[in-house]
Design a protein around this motif. Structure first.
Motif, mmCIF file in Angstrom:
data_model
loop_
_atom_site.group_PDB
_atom_site.id
_atom_site.type_symbol
_atom_site.label_atom_id
_atom_site.label_comp_id
_atom_site.label_asym_id
_atom_site.label_seq_id
_atom_site.Cartn_x
_atom_site.Cartn_y
_atom_site.Cartn_z
ATOM 1 N N ARG A 105 4.382 19.711 23.476
ATOM 2 C CA ARG A 105 4.408 20.245 22.111
ATOM 3 C C ARG A 105 3.411 19.555 21.201
ATOM 4 N N VAL A 106 2.807 18.451 21.665
ATOM 5 C CA VAL A 106 1.941 17.634 20.815
ATOM 6 C C VAL A 106 0.540 17.542 21.417
ATOM 7 N N LEU A 107 -0.476 17.854 20.602
ATOM 8 C CA LEU A 107 -1.864 17.797 21.038
ATOM 9 C C LEU A 107 -2.661 16.887 20.117
ATOM 10 N N MET A 108 -3.801 16.430 20.618
ATOM 11 C CA MET A 108 -4.762 15.661 19.831
ATOM 12 C C MET A 108 -6.121 16.349 19.930
ATOM 13 N N LEU A 109 -6.782 16.553 18.793
ATOM 14 C CA LEU A 109 -8.113 17.155 18.757
ATOM 15 C C LEU A 109 -9.073 16.190 18.077
ATOM 16 N N SER A 110 -10.036 15.669 18.831
ATOM 17 C CA SER A 110 -11.046 14.749 18.289
ATOM 18 C C SER A 110 -12.392 15.449 18.308
ATOM 19 N N LYS A 124 -16.928 13.760 28.483
ATOM 20 C CA LYS A 124 -16.167 13.460 29.705
ATOM 21 C C LYS A 124 -16.353 11.999 30.095
ATOM 22 N N SER A 125 -17.570 11.515 30.018
ATOM 23 C CA SER A 125 -17.846 10.110 30.332
ATOM 24 C C SER A 125 -17.160 9.186 29.328
ATOM 25 N N TYR A 126 -17.184 9.583 28.068
ATOM 26 C CA TYR A 126 -16.535 8.795 27.016
ATOM 27 C C TYR A 126 -15.025 8.733 27.259
ATOM 28 N N ALA A 127 -14.444 9.865 27.647
ATOM 29 C CA ALA A 127 -13.007 9.910 27.928
ATOM 30 C C ALA A 127 -12.648 8.959 29.069
ATOM 31 N N LYS A 128 -13.474 8.918 30.088
ATOM 32 C CA LYS A 128 -13.236 8.009 31.208
ATOM 33 C C LYS A 128 -13.371 6.560 30.767
ATOM 34 N N GLN A 129 -14.391 6.281 29.974
ATOM 35 C CA GLN A 129 -14.632 4.929 29.472
ATOM 36 C C GLN A 129 -13.467 4.439 28.619
ATOM 37 N N LYS A 130 -12.895 5.337 27.828
ATOM 38 C CA LYS A 130 -11.815 4.975 26.908
ATOM 39 C C LYS A 130 -10.426 5.185 27.512
ATOM 40 N N ASN A 131 -10.370 5.490 28.793
ATOM 41 C CA ASN A 131 -9.094 5.680 29.497
ATOM 42 C C ASN A 131 -8.233 6.748 28.843
ATOM 43 N N ILE A 132 -8.869 7.850 28.514
ATOM 44 C CA ILE A 132 -8.151 8.994 27.938
ATOM 45 C C ILE A 132 -7.602 9.830 29.087
ATOM 46 N N VAL A 133 -6.292 9.798 29.258
ATOM 47 C CA VAL A 133 -5.667 10.457 30.406
ATOM 48 C C VAL A 133 -4.699 11.572 30.013
ATOM 49 N N ASN A 134 -4.313 11.627 28.752
ATOM 50 C CA ASN A 134 -3.399 12.694 28.312
ATOM 51 C C ASN A 134 -4.151 14.025 28.335
ATOM 52 N N PRO A 135 -3.700 15.003 29.138
ATOM 53 C CA PRO A 135 -4.410 16.281 29.229
ATOM 54 C C PRO A 135 -4.375 17.095 27.948
ATOM 55 N N ASN A 136 -3.543 16.692 26.994
ATOM 56 C CA ASN A 136 -3.439 17.401 25.725
ATOM 57 C C ASN A 136 -4.300 16.779 24.633
ATOM 58 N N TRP A 137 -5.157 15.843 25.029
ATOM 59 C CA TRP A 137 -6.115 15.246 24.091
ATOM 60 C C TRP A 137 -7.485 15.840 24.393
ATOM 61 N N HIS A 138 -7.989 16.619 23.460
ATOM 62 C CA HIS A 138 -9.250 17.339 23.647
ATOM 63 C C HIS A 138 -10.339 16.740 22.760
ATOM 64 N N LEU A 139 -11.419 16.279 23.397
ATOM 65 C CA LEU A 139 -12.608 15.817 22.682
ATOM 66 C C LEU A 139 -13.521 17.023 22.524
ATOM 67 N N LEU A 140 -13.825 17.388 21.294
ATOM 68 C CA LEU A 140 -14.432 18.688 21.032
ATOM 69 C C LEU A 140 -15.882 18.607 20.563
ATOM 70 N N THR A 141 -16.669 19.545 21.042
ATOM 71 C CA THR A 141 -18.030 19.739 20.584
ATOM 72 C C THR A 141 -18.212 21.218 20.266
#
Length: 212
Positions: A105-110, A124-141
């Protein structure tokens, strides 16, 4: 300072407001003046709502307003080359992501504020570097003008000061913005301050208890 005042307002409201005014307020203007309003009143229908959008995340997926429909989500703005506030903001967003890692029910949009540089592969590389593993956290361009427009006019990301700026003026803000399942703004927090993140997590849980 604005986010600290917001926290104090919430605390005081729990003690002094009438029953109909308890809980999280709504925010209708870029000065983040809180409004307590009953969902049954006519004014509720005219509250500021986040407009439709379409961006691309670190996995190349299209993330739109339909993605967040009936979801609670947290928004912030960053860029991968930022060496000032962004690393702390990302670490703190990760605290939110871990708190709700099993909660669909909870998402993150960066949103990247330098989208021409931050393509999905870089994100994608940044997400790996920062250990972003929650599939509901979206880094957006995406389109820079659209990102800056929704940041300033939609999420009031730079408060009233940035509301009338255009996309040629660099966007840089520490604010995390909390949005409910109806795309209404329900809170603003300083993403670099730990106790603000604790409040954000608590307020997300409060929103999950609201009845639609």
């Amino acid at each position: 300072m604005k986010t600290i005042l917001f926290t104090l307002v919430i605390m005081l409201s729990a003690c002094h407001q009438k029953p109909a005014q308890t809980g999280l307020p709504y925010f209708d203007t870029p000065d983040f003046k809180p409004i307590w309003i009953d969902k049954t009143t006519a004014g509720f229908q005219t509250l500021h709502t986040i407009p439709g959008f379409s961006f691309t995340d670190q996995d190349g997926k299209s993330i739109t307003d339909k993605t967040v429909a009936h979801k609670i989500y947290v928004v912030n703005f960053f860029f991968t080359k930022c060496g000032s506030i962004c690393p702390k903001m990302t670490d703190n967003m990760n605290k939110v992501a871990h708190a709700f890692i099993n909660d669909q029910r909870v998402l993150m949009l960066s949103h990247s504020v330098t989208p021409a540089l931050d393509n999905p592969s870089i994100l994608k590389s940044y997400a790996k570097q920062k250990n972003i593993v929650n599939p509901n956290w979206h880094l957006l361009t995406g389109n820079k003008q659209q990102i800056y427009e929704i940041a300033r006019k939609g999420y009031f990301a730079e408060d009233a000061v940035g509301y009338n700026k255009d996309f040629s003026q660099f966007l840089h803000t520490e604010n995390f913005v909390l949005v409910d399942g109806h795309r209404h703004i329900r809170g603003v927090y300083n993403g670099t301050i730990d106790f603000e993140i604790e409040n954000l997590v608590r307020h997300i849980k409060m929103l999950e208890q609201e009845v639609d």
